[in-house]
Design a protein around this motif. Structure first.
Motif, PDB file in Angstrom:
ATOM      1  N   UNK A 180       0.852  -1.037   0.006  1.00 59.98           N
ATOM      2  CA  UNK A 180       0.131  -0.070  -0.049  1.00 59.98           C
ATOM      3  C   UNK A 180       0.862   1.350   0.152  1.00 59.98           C
ATOM      4  N   UNK A 181       0.313   2.455   0.133  1.00 54.16           N
ATOM      5  CA  UNK A 181       1.023   3.644  -0.202  1.00 54.16           C
ATOM      6  C   UNK A 181       1.656   3.744  -1.559  1.00 54.16           C
ATOM      7  N   UNK A 182       1.834   5.063  -2.044  1.00 59.39           N
ATOM      8  CA  UNK A 182       2.384   5.294  -3.176  1.00 59.39           C
ATOM      9  C   UNK A 182       2.915   6.750  -3.277  1.00 59.39           C
ATOM     10  N   UNK A 197      -0.328   7.078   5.010  1.00 63.41           N
ATOM     11  CA  UNK A 197       0.017   5.890   4.201  1.00 63.41           C
ATOM     12  C   UNK A 197       0.625   4.496   5.050  1.00 63.41           C
ATOM     13  N   UNK A 198       1.152   4.899   6.114  1.00 62.61           N
ATOM     14  CA  UNK A 198       1.454   3.755   7.133  1.00 62.61           C
ATOM     15  C   UNK A 198       0.118   3.208   7.515  1.00 62.61           C
ATOM     16  N   UNK A 203      -3.424  -1.360   7.576  1.00 70.81           N
ATOM     17  CA  UNK A 203      -4.739  -2.171   7.500  1.00 70.81           C
ATOM     18  C   UNK A 203      -4.676  -3.333   6.695  1.00 70.81           C
ATOM     19  N   UNK A 204      -4.074  -3.342   5.585  1.00 69.82           N
ATOM     20  CA  UNK A 204      -4.035  -4.589   4.747  1.00 69.82           C
ATOM     21  C   UNK A 204      -3.079  -5.453   5.494  1.00 69.82           C
ATOM     22  N   UNK A 205      -2.080  -5.130   6.001  1.00 70.75           N
ATOM     23  CA  UNK A 205      -1.396  -6.401   6.746  1.00 70.75           C
ATOM     24  C   UNK A 205      -2.020  -6.941   7.887  1.00 70.75           C
ATOM     25  N   UNK A 206      -2.848  -6.219   8.626  1.00 71.78           N
ATOM     26  CA  UNK A 206      -3.444  -6.909   9.679  1.00 71.78           C
ATOM     27  C   UNK A 206      -4.642  -7.818   9.094  1.00 71.78           C
ATOM     28  N   UNK A 207      -5.322  -7.376   7.865  1.00 71.40           N
ATOM     29  CA  UNK A 207      -6.354  -8.059   7.405  1.00 71.40           C
ATOM     30  C   UNK A 207      -5.791  -9.649   7.030  1.00 71.40           C
ATOM     31  N   UNK A 325      -6.148   2.662  -9.695  1.00 72.63           N
ATOM     32  CA  UNK A 325      -6.718   3.186  -8.558  1.00 72.63           C
ATOM     33  C   UNK A 325      -5.754   3.518  -7.391  1.00 72.63           C
ATOM     34  N   UNK A 326      -6.483   3.812  -6.280  1.00 73.15           N
ATOM     35  CA  UNK A 326      -5.562   4.347  -5.284  1.00 73.15           C
ATOM     36  C   UNK A 326      -6.258   4.054  -3.716  1.00 73.15           C
ATOM     37  N   UNK A 327      -5.628   3.854  -2.716  1.00 75.33           N
ATOM     38  CA  UNK A 327      -6.125   3.583  -1.372  1.00 75.33           C
ATOM     39  C   UNK A 327      -6.725   5.015  -0.894  1.00 75.33           C
TER      40      UNK A 327
END
Length: 352
Positions: A180-182, A197-198, A203-207, A325-327
């Motif tokens: 994530x983060x760009x 961004x962190x 969120x992605x790591x925890x999921x 796309x973007x988060x």
């Protein structure tokens, strides 16, 4: 690579299915070339071949190895001159529409309906470059990405250079990533990641680590680090685990896909929100693709190598449809998010 590129031309002309690809950091190009009736759909992901799955829905398109001619070829890069980033004018209405979508996402997140959403858009680019030249440019332009070209009458012609692994499985050992983060890559200075961004990456790591709990043991995650993908960089975490004996690989894939990196959290509700508000059909963008149950360059069985279909395009005649796309989190700025999609679009614009 003449044999493989000739096959691409022949199969496109005859409208026959194929998958041609090169893995991150590799110099071996693999091609699976099928016949008229070899393309299938699958839901159990137990076969050996190449899978091409959409963002939503249970059925994936599948090219079985047993019904294909499989070619592997070492290539010395570069194969073709890589053009510099093209100049182009941003369409004002496109910019306004996407910024409005981001504002809707931020409002929904601030109302505690979601913790994250991934907004995306599409744009079209006219091109007269032939397909094999585009693929030859992709290979050296994005060496750390999974570069591919896939065609079937069912899907149309897709190409891409994705930096994101969905899942790698080797005799029960699982590897996946949170990405994530760009930022735009700058050779002169080290990337500094803001709290927004962190947070998005965490969120992605925890999921992913939670999604693996039921089906895996020995789950470990590295510290986040900066990862370069072409002209941009991301925050990346590597995650490994051991598949439990009674769990099928397809069960894990269904748990992971779509990840918050391409959808949002909670993901079922996020998928519905995006379908209602993005204003277009993602089709195979942000789906997944890759080798299923066989490593074709080494011949190793029980090995899968799957990637999220990002930085991709669908080509029809002389038009390329780009998907980007973007988060989005509660702190997202609509204009900055639009500029992020512009930077990502350059990945594909360069090779067109």
């Amino acid at each position: 690579m003449t044999e493989i590129t000739d096959k691409i031309k022949d199969h496109l002309e005859a409208q026959l299915p194929f998958a041609v690809y090169c893995k991150p950091g590799a110099s071996t190009v693999t091609g699976l070339f099928g016949s008229k009736n070899s393309i299938k759909t699958t839901t159990d992901l137990s076969g050996k071949g190449f899978v091409f799955a959409p963002f939503s829905g249970d059925e994936a398109v599948f090219l079985p190895a047993a019904e294909c001619e499989v070619l592997t070829q070492h290539v010395d890069l570069p194969l073709a001159e890589i053009p510099s980033a093209p100049e182009f004018t941003v369409d004002v209405s496109t910019k306004e529409a996407f910024e409005e979508l981001v504002e809707k996402c931020v409002t929904a997140i601030k109302s505690n309906t979601f913790t994250k959403l991934v907004a995306s858009r599409t744009e079209t680019v006219e091109t007269d470059t032939d397909v094999d030249t585009i693929f030859r440019r992709l290979l050296p332009a994005y060496p750390n990405a999974f570069r591919y070209c896939f065609y079937s009458e069912m899907t149309g012609l897709w190409m891409g250079a994705t930096p994101e692994q969905l899942l790698q499985a080797n005799k029960g050992k699982i590897h996946t990533v949170a990405l994530a983060g760009t930022q735009v890559y700058n050779a002169e200075k080290e990337a500094v990641w803001q709290e927004k961004e962190q947070e998005e990456q965490q969120i992605v790591t925890d999921y992913i680590t939670q999604a693996l709990q039921e089906s895996c043991t020995n789950i470990t995650a590295t510290s986040p680090y900066t990862f370069r993908a072409g002209n941009i960089v991301h925050i990346k975490t590597d995650i490994t685990a051991q598949l439990k004996n009674d769990i099928a690989l397809s069960d894990v894939i269904k748990k992971l896909h779509p990840t918050p990196a391409v959808c949002g959290m909670p993901k079922e509700e996020a998928a519905v929100f995006l379908k209602e508000n993005e204003g277009y059909n993602r089709e195979f963008y942000s789906g997944f693709l890759g080798e299923l149950n066989t490593d074709f360059s080494s011949g190793q069985q029980d090995k899968s190598d799957l990637f999220v279909n990002l930085r991709c395009m669908k080509i029809k005649d002389s038009t390329a449809q780009l998907f980007i796309g973007c988060g989005i989190t509660k702190d997202s700025d609509p204009e900055k998010e639009f500029l992020e999609t512009v930077n990502k679009s350059i990945t594909m614009r360069r090779v067109l």
